[in-house]
Motif scaffolding. Structure first.
Motif, PDB file in Angstrom:
ATOM      1  N   THR A  27      -4.378  -5.770   0.652  1.00 32.44           N
ATOM      2  CA  THR A  27      -5.546  -5.996  -0.196  1.00 32.44           C
ATOM      3  C   THR A  27      -6.010  -4.744  -0.932  1.00 32.44           C
ATOM      4  N   GLU A  28      -5.343  -3.615  -0.714  1.00 30.99           N
ATOM      5  CA  GLU A  28      -5.767  -2.406  -1.427  1.00 30.99           C
ATOM      6  C   GLU A  28      -5.806  -2.624  -2.949  1.00 30.99           C
ATOM      7  N   PRO A  29      -4.809  -3.314  -3.546  1.00 35.48           N
ATOM      8  CA  PRO A  29      -4.913  -3.562  -4.990  1.00 35.48           C
ATOM      9  C   PRO A  29      -6.153  -4.370  -5.375  1.00 35.48           C
ATOM     10  N   TYR A  30      -6.627  -5.225  -4.463  1.00 37.35           N
ATOM     11  CA  TYR A  30      -7.850  -5.990  -4.730  1.00 37.35           C
ATOM     12  C   TYR A  30      -9.058  -5.058  -4.814  1.00 37.35           C
ATOM     13  N   TRP A  31      -9.112  -4.104  -3.877  1.00 37.15           N
ATOM     14  CA  TRP A  31     -10.215  -3.143  -3.903  1.00 37.15           C
ATOM     15  C   TRP A  31     -10.163  -2.281  -5.165  1.00 37.15           C
ATOM     16  N   VAL A  32      -8.970  -1.845  -5.535  1.00 31.80           N
ATOM     17  CA  VAL A  32      -8.824  -1.018  -6.735  1.00 31.80           C
ATOM     18  C   VAL A  32      -9.254  -1.809  -7.970  1.00 31.80           C
ATOM     19  N   ALA A  33      -8.862  -3.073  -8.041  1.00 30.00           N
ATOM     20  CA  ALA A  33      -9.263  -3.915  -9.176  1.00 30.00           C
ATOM     21  C   ALA A  33     -10.774  -4.069  -9.224  1.00 30.00           C
ATOM     22  N   ALA A  34     -11.404  -4.212  -8.055  1.00 31.41           N
ATOM     23  CA  ALA A  34     -12.865  -4.338  -8.009  1.00 31.41           C
ATOM     24  C   ALA A  34     -13.534  -3.044  -8.471  1.00 31.41           C
ATOM     25  N   GLU A  35     -12.944  -1.909  -8.111  1.00 32.40           N
ATOM     26  CA  GLU A  35     -13.495  -0.618  -8.544  1.00 32.40           C
ATOM     27  C   GLU A  35     -13.409  -0.475 -10.063  1.00 32.40           C
ATOM     28  N   TYR A  36     -12.250  -0.806 -10.633  1.00 34.56           N
ATOM     29  CA  TYR A  36     -12.103  -0.717 -12.085  1.00 34.56           C
ATOM     30  C   TYR A  36     -13.044  -1.686 -12.798  1.00 34.56           C
ATOM     31  N   ALA A  37     -13.267  -2.854 -12.201  1.00 30.16           N
ATOM     32  CA  ALA A  37     -14.174  -3.835 -12.810  1.00 30.16           C
ATOM     33  C   ALA A  37     -15.595  -3.285 -12.857  1.00 30.16           C
ATOM     34  N   ILE A  38     -16.003  -2.592 -11.796  1.00 26.69           N
ATOM     35  CA  ILE A  38     -17.333  -1.972 -11.793  1.00 26.69           C
ATOM     36  C   ILE A  38     -17.418  -0.894 -12.859  1.00 26.69           C
ATOM     37  N   ALA A  39     -16.363  -0.072 -12.963  1.00 24.83           N
ATOM     38  CA  ALA A  39     -16.350   0.982 -13.984  1.00 24.83           C
ATOM     39  C   ALA A  39     -16.468   0.387 -15.382  1.00 24.83           C
ATOM     40  N   GLU A  40     -15.722  -0.677 -15.633  1.00 22.65           N
ATOM     41  CA  GLU A  40     -15.781  -1.317 -16.952  1.00 22.65           C
ATOM     42  C   GLU A  40     -17.164  -1.919 -17.214  1.00 22.65           C
ATOM     43  N   ARG A  41     -17.723  -2.521 -16.198  1.00 26.03           N
ATOM     44  CA  ARG A  41     -19.035  -3.176 -16.328  1.00 26.03           C
ATOM     45  C   ARG A  41     -20.128  -2.189 -16.726  1.00 26.03           C
ATOM     46  N   GLU A  48      -6.652   6.159 -10.752  1.00 23.04           N
ATOM     47  CA  GLU A  48      -5.862   5.768  -9.589  1.00 23.04           C
ATOM     48  C   GLU A  48      -6.007   6.807  -8.478  1.00 23.04           C
ATOM     49  N   GLU A  49      -6.059   8.075  -8.856  1.00 18.69           N
ATOM     50  CA  GLU A  49      -6.216   9.140  -7.865  1.00 18.69           C
ATOM     51  C   GLU A  49      -7.529   8.990  -7.105  1.00 18.69           C
ATOM     52  N   GLN A  50      -8.605   8.702  -7.828  1.00 15.82           N
ATOM     53  CA  GLN A  50      -9.896   8.487  -7.164  1.00 15.82           C
ATOM     54  C   GLN A  50      -9.839   7.262  -6.257  1.00 15.82           C
ATOM     55  N   ALA A  51      -9.176   6.217  -6.732  1.00 16.77           N
ATOM     56  CA  ALA A  51      -9.072   4.990  -5.938  1.00 16.77           C
ATOM     57  C   ALA A  51      -8.345   5.236  -4.618  1.00 16.77           C
ATOM     58  N   MET A  52      -7.282   6.027  -4.663  1.00 15.07           N
ATOM     59  CA  MET A  52      -6.502   6.277  -3.454  1.00 15.07           C
ATOM     60  C   MET A  52      -7.274   7.123  -2.439  1.00 15.07           C
ATOM     61  N   GLN A  53      -8.270   7.869  -2.884  1.00 16.24           N
ATOM     62  CA  GLN A  53      -9.086   8.663  -1.972  1.00 16.24           C
ATOM     63  C   GLN A  53      -9.991   7.780  -1.111  1.00 16.24           C
ATOM     64  N   LEU A  54     -10.153   6.538  -1.522  1.00 13.53           N
ATOM     65  CA  LEU A  54     -11.011   5.617  -0.787  1.00 13.53           C
ATOM     66  C   LEU A  54     -10.273   4.860   0.309  1.00 13.53           C
TER      67      LEU A  54
END
Length: 227
Positions: A27-41, A48-54
């Motif tokens: 599910t890591e790609p799901y979390w990354v997609a949710a993070e990008y969606a928040i950024a876009e919103r 991706e580097e920031q996402a992997m730190q989570l």
């Protein structure tokens, strides 16, 4: 009084403690997609580097990093709920199981060895995944909203072992991240590491495998002898 099976048999495990994100389900790609969606919103930037730190963090800690990285005015608790909204929507459409995970869970259950789920995700995200498994697959479930200290603190794994009535030192934890491996190791567990999205450093209580696919309970029981 312990409810765990007797462990006099050589190589027998008292329990198997499972991480979820990246280990049981991808599910890591799901979390990354949710993070990008928040950024876009909110018109923010994310990488991706920031996402992997989570990966592997307690959700509230991930939310703090999202707040800082995106420059959001929201409180971390609000960001947690936004992240959960995004991933729950995705997992309700499809649960992305990791290769071999469900099959291994089934065999462990047939051996009468108890399993616990030890995840930093919150209960409302875990629910749709558990619905895809036979009832009672996990004797104990520890989620991020149940503990004061999330991974890499040992509390989540110590909590699971205590709830099962077994010493953490007699359990095997299955993990995919440095954060999770540190948590399980600090609790005293032997840690089977199956890397996924991030590399995991070696450790004195860590044994590495490339995949769970094709693994049996006997294979798991042998892991502890390699420490």
């Amino acid at each position: 009084m312990s409810n765990a099976p007797e462990t006099d048999e050589p190589g027998r495990l008292a329990a198997v403690l499972w991480d979820m994100d990246g280990t049981l389900v991808d599910t890591e790609p799901y979390w990354v997609a949710a993070e990008y969606a928040i950024a876009e919103r909110f018109g923010a930037t994310w990488s991706e580097e920031q996402a992997m730190q989570l990966v592997g963090n307690a959700l509230i800690e991930s939310a703090r990093l999202v707040k800082e990285g995106m420059g959001l005015p929201h409180e971390p608790e609000e960001i947690v709920e936004m992240l959960l909204d995004g991933v729950v929507e995705q997992v309700e459409r499809e649960v992305p199981w990791r290769p071999g995970a469900r099959e291994l869970l089934t065999e462990i259950a047939e051996q009468g060895v108890p399993c616990a789920l030890v995840t930093m995700s919150y209960a409302r995200f875990v629910g749709p995944i558990l619905e895809q498994l036979p009832e009672g697959t996990f004797k104990v479930i520890v989620t991020g909203d149940m503990v004061r200290n999330g991974k890499p603190h040992p509390e989540p794994y110590l909590t699971a072992a205590a709830a099962l009535g077994v010493p953490a030192e007699e359990t095997l934890a299955v993990e995919d991240s440095n954060t999770g491996a540190r948590s399980a190791e600090a609790a005293g567990c032997t840690v089977l590491v199956v890397e996924n999205h991030v590399p995991v450093a070696p450790g004195e209580r860590r044994v590495f495998r490339d995949t769970l696919e094709g693994m049996t309970y006997a294979d798991l029981a042998k892991v502890s002898s390699e420490i």
